[in-house]
Design a protein around this motif. Structure first.
Motif, PDB file in Angstrom:
ATOM      1  N   ALA A  90      25.029 -10.074  20.262  1.00  0.00           N
ATOM      2  CA  ALA A  90      25.978  -9.667  21.313  1.00  0.00           C
ATOM      3  C   ALA A  90      27.250  -9.086  20.692  1.00  0.00           C
ATOM      4  O   ALA A  90      27.792  -8.090  21.183  1.00  0.00           O
ATOM      5  N   ALA A  91      27.715  -9.693  19.616  1.00  0.00           N
ATOM      6  CA  ALA A  91      28.923  -9.190  18.944  1.00  0.00           C
ATOM      7  C   ALA A  91      28.685  -7.796  18.368  1.00  0.00           C
ATOM      8  O   ALA A  91      29.542  -6.914  18.493  1.00  0.00           O
ATOM      9  N   TRP A  92      27.528  -7.586  17.762  1.00  0.00           N
ATOM     10  CA  TRP A  92      27.240  -6.262  17.208  1.00  0.00           C
ATOM     11  C   TRP A  92      27.106  -5.221  18.314  1.00  0.00           C
ATOM     12  O   TRP A  92      27.573  -4.093  18.175  1.00  0.00           O
ATOM     13  N   ARG A  93      26.474  -5.591  19.425  1.00  0.00           N
ATOM     14  CA  ARG A  93      26.381  -4.648  20.551  1.00  0.00           C
ATOM     15  C   ARG A  93      27.774  -4.295  21.063  1.00  0.00           C
ATOM     16  O   ARG A  93      28.049  -3.129  21.369  1.00  0.00           O
ATOM     17  N   ALA A  94      28.657  -5.283  21.146  1.00  0.00           N
ATOM     18  CA  ALA A  94      30.028  -5.025  21.605  1.00  0.00           C
ATOM     19  C   ALA A  94      30.759  -4.072  20.665  1.00  0.00           C
ATOM     20  O   ALA A  94      31.626  -3.309  21.092  1.00  0.00           O
ATOM     21  N   ALA A  95      30.396  -4.093  19.383  1.00  0.00           N
ATOM     22  CA  ALA A  95      31.000  -3.197  18.395  1.00  0.00           C
ATOM     23  C   ALA A  95      30.269  -1.854  18.330  1.00  0.00           C
ATOM     24  O   ALA A  95      30.521  -1.052  17.441  1.00  0.00           O
ATOM     25  N   GLU A  96      29.345  -1.630  19.266  1.00  0.00           N
ATOM     26  CA  GLU A  96      28.591  -0.387  19.407  1.00  0.00           C
ATOM     27  C   GLU A  96      27.572  -0.158  18.303  1.00  0.00           C
ATOM     28  O   GLU A  96      27.234   0.979  17.973  1.00  0.00           O
ATOM     29  N   TYR A  97      27.064  -1.242  17.718  1.00  0.00           N
ATOM     30  CA  TYR A  97      25.929  -1.159  16.804  1.00  0.00           C
ATOM     31  C   TYR A  97      24.688  -1.495  17.610  1.00  0.00           C
ATOM     32  O   TYR A  97      24.751  -2.266  18.561  1.00  0.00           O
ATOM     33  N   GLY A  98      23.577  -0.917  17.226  1.00  0.00           N
ATOM     34  CA  GLY A  98      22.344  -1.216  17.943  1.00  0.00           C
ATOM     35  C   GLY A  98      21.152  -1.160  17.021  1.00  0.00           C
ATOM     36  O   GLY A  98      21.217  -0.580  15.934  1.00  0.00           O
ATOM     37  N   PRO A  99      20.045  -1.756  17.447  1.00  0.00           N
ATOM     38  CA  PRO A  99      18.839  -1.755  16.610  1.00  0.00           C
ATOM     39  C   PRO A  99      18.221  -0.359  16.544  1.00  0.00           C
ATOM     40  O   PRO A  99      18.337   0.422  17.478  1.00  0.00           O
ATOM     41  N   GLU A 100      17.624  -0.069  15.420  1.00  0.00           N
ATOM     42  CA  GLU A 100      16.863   1.170  15.268  1.00  0.00           C
ATOM     43  C   GLU A 100      15.399   0.806  15.372  1.00  0.00           C
ATOM     44  O   GLU A 100      14.844   0.176  14.474  1.00  0.00           O
ATOM     45  N   GLU A 101      14.797   1.202  16.437  1.00  0.00           N
ATOM     46  CA  GLU A 101      13.425   0.786  16.715  1.00  0.00           C
ATOM     47  C   GLU A 101      12.415   1.344  15.711  1.00  0.00           C
ATOM     48  O   GLU A 101      11.377   0.750  15.503  1.00  0.00           O
ATOM     49  N   GLN A 102      12.715   2.480  15.082  1.00  0.00           N
ATOM     50  CA  GLN A 102      11.724   3.082  14.196  1.00  0.00           C
ATOM     51  C   GLN A 102      11.627   2.395  12.832  1.00  0.00           C
ATOM     52  O   GLN A 102      10.744   2.690  12.060  1.00  0.00           O
ATOM     53  N   TRP A 103      12.550   1.460  12.544  1.00  0.00           N
ATOM     54  CA  TRP A 103      12.548   0.805  11.247  1.00  0.00           C
ATOM     55  C   TRP A 103      12.185  -0.663  11.396  1.00  0.00           C
ATOM     56  O   TRP A 103      12.654  -1.343  12.273  1.00  0.00           O
ATOM     57  N   THR A 104      11.372  -1.126  10.492  1.00  0.00           N
ATOM     58  CA  THR A 104      11.089  -2.548  10.373  1.00  0.00           C
ATOM     59  C   THR A 104      11.526  -2.948   8.980  1.00  0.00           C
ATOM     60  O   THR A 104      11.148  -2.300   7.999  1.00  0.00           O
ATOM     61  N   ARG A 105      12.310  -3.968   8.902  1.00  0.00           N
ATOM     62  CA  ARG A 105      12.814  -4.418   7.594  1.00  0.00           C
ATOM     63  C   ARG A 105      11.743  -5.253   6.913  1.00  0.00           C
ATOM     64  O   ARG A 105      11.216  -6.188   7.479  1.00  0.00           O
TER      65      ARG A 105
END
Length: 145
Positions: free
Chosen positions: A123-138
């Motif tokens: 939630a904190a990262w979303r609030a900072a406008e970061y989001g998951p990149e669906e095309q990458w799997t770590r």
């Protein structure tokens, strides 16, 4: 309550390592195999400006972020704010300092390591406008000691 004008952000030094490790035990979600004096010492020695600390004017450690840059990508780790000081802008201030560092170094993209089970962190990262990149799997592999 810590006001933002009561906050100082600075790079960690060797004398901070024990306090940082204790802070992470209290404030960070989960642990890493490198969360020990040797691991944090290597970080501070290799890149003295990577581990950013947020402190109150009285010296109380209230937040951290690791802002690592490998010359190609900017990586964010260990964004943590003490539970008693959350929702006061400390995490945002740490991220702004990290992003400013990346810009000074010529970085063009930042990514964050966030545990799937860490809902508060996500939630904190979303609030900072970061989001998951669906095309990458770590993918990860522990390295021999």
């Amino acid at each position: 309550m810590a006001a933002m004008d009561d906050l100082r952000i600075r790079a960690a030094v060797a004398a901070d390592i024990d306090a940082v490790l204790a802070f992470w035990r209290a404030a960070a979600e989960g642990t890493s195999i490198s969360d020990d004096p040797a691991g944090v010492t290597r970080l501070v020695e290799r890149d003295p400006e990577a581990l950013l600390l947020a402190e109150r004017a009285d010296g109380e450690l209230v937040g951290t972020v690791i802002a690592g840059f490998d010359g190609w990508r900017c990586h964010l780790y260990r964004l943590a704010v003490h539970p008693e000081h959350r929702r006061r802008g400390i995490g945002g201030a740490l991220l702004r300092a990290a992003e400013e560092r990346f810009v000074r170094l010529g970085g063009r993209r930042a990514d964050a390591m966030v545990l799937d089970r860490n809902e508060l962190g996500r939630a904190a990262w979303r609030a900072a406008e970061y989001g998951p990149e669906e095309q990458w799997t770590r993918w990860v592999k522990p390295l021999p000691a």
